[in-house]
Design an enzyme around this catalytic site. Sequence first.
Site, short mmCIF file in Angstrom:
data_model
loop_
_atom_site.label_atom_id
_atom_site.label_comp_id
_atom_site.label_asym_id
_atom_site.label_seq_id
_atom_site.Cartn_x
_atom_site.Cartn_y
_atom_site.Cartn_z
N HIS A 248 -1.81 7.21 4.30
CA HIS A 248 -0.76 6.19 4.47
C HIS A 248 0.61 6.66 4.01
O HIS A 248 1.44 5.87 3.57
CB HIS A 248 -1.16 4.90 3.76
CG HIS A 248 -0.61 3.67 4.44
ND1 HIS A 248 -0.55 2.43 3.84
CD2 HIS A 248 -0.09 3.49 5.69
CE1 HIS A 248 -0.03 1.54 4.66
NE2 HIS A 248 0.26 2.17 5.80
N CYS B 164 0.79 -1.24 0.00
CA CYS B 164 0.00 0.00 0.00
C CYS B 164 0.82 1.29 0.00
O CYS B 164 0.73 2.10 -0.91
CB CYS B 164 -0.93 0.01 1.22
SG CYS B 164 -2.00 -1.42 1.36
#
Length: 447
Positions: free
Chosen positions: A135, A76
């Site tokens: 993130h 990710c």
Amino acid sequence: MPSFRLFAFSLAVAWAAPSVAVAARKPNILVIVADDQGYCDLGVQGCSKDVRTPAIDSLAKNGVRFTDGYVSGPYCSPTRAGLMTGRYQTRFGHEFNPGPAEAAVKNFGLPLTEKTMADRLKAAGYATGMVGKWHLGYQPAFHPQKRGFDEFFGFLGGAHSYVNATEDKANPIRRGAQPVDEKEYLTDAFRREALAFIDGHVKDPWFLYWTFNAVHAPLQATDRYTERFAGVTDQKRRTYLAMLSAMDDAIGAVLEKLKAAKLEEDTLIFYVSDNGGPPSNGSNNGMLHGHKAQTWEGGIRVPFIVQWKGRVPSGQAFFHPVIQLDILPTALAAAGTTISPAWKVDGVNLLPFLEGKDKRAPHEALYWRFGEQMAVRMGSWKLVKAPGDTGGMAKAKLFDLGKDIAEATNQADTHPEKAKELMAAWTRWDATLQAPLWSPTQRRRKQ
């Protein structure tokens, strides 16, 4: 008579002026990122019969679907770092995920030396907004609104509950920097916020980075969505499909908004998953070998679509390899921004290739490094070292993806010169990279 000619000329200019103004308008940029979606989990991919994604499918029907669309990492955070910069994230040490917010290394975040797509588009006069999963850093210096975004609604970490906004105290849902107690199902909330951002910027060019946490775990869906898949007996798969359907509904609502506001031809849309599907969430990578966190095709080849009505051909499939690093230079080219060589961008502007002006492959080669794993693709050939491969780089496996998309038959022994060529190219590329800024197992000691 001269006065008539002058009138006719003035009338012609008056009619021409609106079309010139329309042509000169900078397009809106919408980048949609799914999380942990399997390669087959789109209706338009044609290999998962239980999937219902009419809105996302419409992007392909009205645009271009990349059969060989890749991301620069099988995980990710690294993929998002590459997308935001247009550069291989391994060039600046962003090689791994950081762990959860309460345990991540203190220096985790997209390095402040890097400029983001939002920085570039804001400088070009765009309103910039982000809705969803970030993130790319927990500390204030790494906050989206310090990285080029005017507006932010979402969370900073790598995953979040869909039904309980306050469950993760270290990783709350935020509006700007302030935590909020969101009551809606999170995918529905991201839909609401994306629509509100567009409503607030109808007259000016905007960039929206819309990053769902669907279909990442935890597997949570409301009855509204799970009831659509009553015939699916595998509960994990059923919930996954419900989460995917909720995301598709959200995308459909935004597409309807663009149509109603007459912005369809003024909006360049990208759709991509951040990596392949993992075994844990019920996703389906189909014929691809491997999954998330691996440099096999199942970890790095992803759903990838571009739509720009009136500019990019509709209903086309593009068979040359492309990568999410191409999103930034393509968006900047559409916005009329010239990319400086000093930026050292690895992606390429895809527009000439999509418009048929350039018949070549956009990339001579694509590269991956993920710890001890590696891969390089040149043409249809791929050299890969993934989990379970022992013996160092000399034991990397060679596949001809044009004939063997499942990476089933290792041809390193039958084509040793090709394996040597690809390894030499990867080694040269690897020598230009930075050491990781943190390790995948590193955690900050609790103070």
